[in-house]
Design an enzyme around this catalytic site. Sequence first.
Site, PDB file in Angstrom:
ATOM      1  N   GLU A  69      52.698  59.526  41.509  1.00  0.00           N
ATOM      2  CA  GLU A  69      53.314  59.121  42.772  1.00  0.00           C
ATOM      3  C   GLU A  69      54.051  60.217  43.532  1.00  0.00           C
ATOM      4  O   GLU A  69      54.189  60.123  44.749  1.00  0.00           O
ATOM      5  CB  GLU A  69      54.298  57.978  42.501  1.00  0.00           C
ATOM      6  CG  GLU A  69      53.650  56.719  41.976  1.00  0.00           C
ATOM      7  CD  GLU A  69      54.602  55.548  42.001  1.00  0.00           C
ATOM      8  OE1 GLU A  69      54.728  54.916  43.065  1.00  0.00           O
ATOM      9  OE2 GLU A  69      55.233  55.293  40.961  1.00  0.00           O
ATOM     10  N   SER A  83      23.982  21.597  44.804  1.00  0.00           N
ATOM     11  CA  SER A  83      23.853  20.577  45.851  1.00  0.00           C
ATOM     12  C   SER A  83      25.178  20.067  46.375  1.00  0.00           C
ATOM     13  O   SER A  83      25.205  19.366  47.398  1.00  0.00           O
ATOM     14  CB  SER A  83      23.035  19.395  45.337  1.00  0.00           C
ATOM     15  OG  SER A  83      21.672  19.748  45.285  1.00  0.00           O
TER      16      SER A  83
END
Length: 744
Positions: free
Chosen positions: A115, A381
């Site tokens: 970082e 379906s």
Amino acid sequence: MDYGGGYRQGPARIPVRRQDQERGRRHETVWRRVRRTLYVLLGLGMFVPVAAFVVGYFMVDVPDPNALAASLNQPVTLYYADGSTLYTKSSADAHAVVTWDQIPQAMKNAQIAAEDETFMTNSGFDIKAILRTVYNRLTGGTGGGSTIGQEYVKKATGNDEATLSRKFVEMVESYKMTRTYSKQDILTAYLNTVYFGRGAYGISAAAKAYYNEDVSKLTVEQSALLAGLVQLPGQADNPAYQQRRYSYVMGRLLDNHWITQAEFASAQFPTPVATAAKNGGSNLGDRQYIVSEAYAELAQAGYSEQSLTASGAKIYLTIQPDAQQKAEQSVSKIMAADTEYPDEGSALVSANPQTGEILAYYGGDGSTSYDLATTPQQPGSSFKPYVLAAGVREQPDKIGLDTVYDGSDNQTIAGQVVHNSDGEGAPQITVKDAMTKSVNTVFYRMGADVGVSAVRKAAWDAGIPKQITTSLGAQFDSLQNDDPQTGKGTGTTELGISIGQYPVRPIDQAQGYATFAANGMYVPLHMVARVTDDSGNPIYGFTTAPKQAFSQDAATNSAIASIVTASMTDIASSSGDGLSGSRPNASKTGTAQFKDTGHNSEAWMVGYTPQVVTAVWFGNKKQPAPIYGNYHNGKGKEHGYDVYGREEPGYIWQAYMDAYLNGKPVMSFPQAPDLTTPTTTAEPPSSTEPESSTQETSSEPPSPTFTFPTKPGHNTPTFPTCFPGACDADPTRTSISHHKPIRE
């Protein structure tokens, strides 16, 4: 004459020179003033930011390195709809504060490498990184310029607004903090409070969550992975993201000479331990998924877990304890017959369609880290009602309940051979009968008639999200093909959408059917009613008003929904899943086939009354695989039968709906209008359509054959290994397509 002429011209040239000189002096004066103005502006441009920085330095408060750590121990309590307590989450036990000496140097180096490589020498901000970020954003790139100090300030203050003023104040606070505390204090405070995912705040909790290890024993490789996860903790269980971040941090460690080339070359990826629980913990059993979904819902609304913890939030849910118990009992009753298939599982989401309140939520038996209710599955379906909604909206004068289609088996439609369930169908069949018998050829033809874009839009309007987020945080663009290179949606949708090609989550089906049940009014399903802080002050409340889903005209919107509802009113009774006392209901089953085996891998039952909508999914918890049942089979052998939507999921739906509705008034649906012209008949299939050997099937037996190829760019095992978006090995959704392409 010549002399005189020259004499007359001479004096005329003298004024011209004077004019040029005067003009030059004026220009010089102007430019002198401009330069002075620029100097003043430049001075002010330098002075004002510096002055603002100095003033800000004396005005801002420096975050106490221990303050955020203390705030993380505030309990968050979740309550059922009746006010009883579901769960109190406190990180007091999991969140242990460690000292500088207890954190291994490898972890310190890894976090800095991940970082803020200049952390030990910068003044709380890195001007080069800030300028680089500005340049990246101006040129369309990405990348942050925050230091560890700035990130800590953001977490300590809880202010993460994307504004220049916030960034400026954050920079001042970070600078002042470096003048007040040592770098060791700041890094220790950061590592004690930063979120690593898996509910772990602080490196001690992260070491336990990912490696079941004491923080002091973290290896270089483990440290590298944990440090990398801080960037996007929501993706912490995504294997592809883990690999990418691990490789990045290890590379930065090497470049900064914090590990040797030999150590880099011999390093092995540190696979985290499996986790069987998120947020709620295994002590909640199957109700842990309620807690996780509540946190996910609030995160989507902009309330992070960290901010909720900092405020000691009280979260009031819509879950009704009695309904939840009935859901769990219904699942247990049916699943008890299938204990010889331990990897089979189910999901159930039940809601009030009028208010959007989720009444019961069952995401699995608690044995998986992923929630089956938010895991994408092929609906088969059970997707057909959206096709009918599109048909009625696009062609109201032609498509209705009594419209007659050619529903014969083995038709070639848009170049694709389409089969029906068990040869169901007839050369002349109405839309309602086709929905009841789940005749694939009718809805495939209807999808071709109105277009896949209309079908997709109808599903989105009903509430299927345009971007679906899986239980483990992966996202994909719904109801369309994926770009194999990027994984993003291409915008292209195949005709297989008409019979359930594209995956949706059980909660999505509950949402879509809720819109039909509410007569076309869409209201977001939600399980969080409101949130207060520990003193009772309001933080959040659900206030979204219902809206018309399918048309701005109220009558048209209602007509579309009521026609779809009417098409499904005979399905449950004809499948043996009808409700007690012949209570009116609308429902649809769905099934998806496992590869080309003839066995099934997904089965659905979704249905509603005006008071309640419930979606049930049944399948293998760990991987696409054949599913078998022993509970009851009305059309074949009683033991080890292939499960279809009418069986296990249908029985679970029936048991829950009967239990929930017991004692509640019987309500009927609104009358469905007929918008079509008299004796409407769909156009017969063209005899000129190209023949194809491709078989396209869906839903009720036999179900569609779909393949699950892995998505390039992800570390996904060859299927069938895990559900798309649901497996511990890879939470990303894979591309899904028919075994042969469908041409629209």
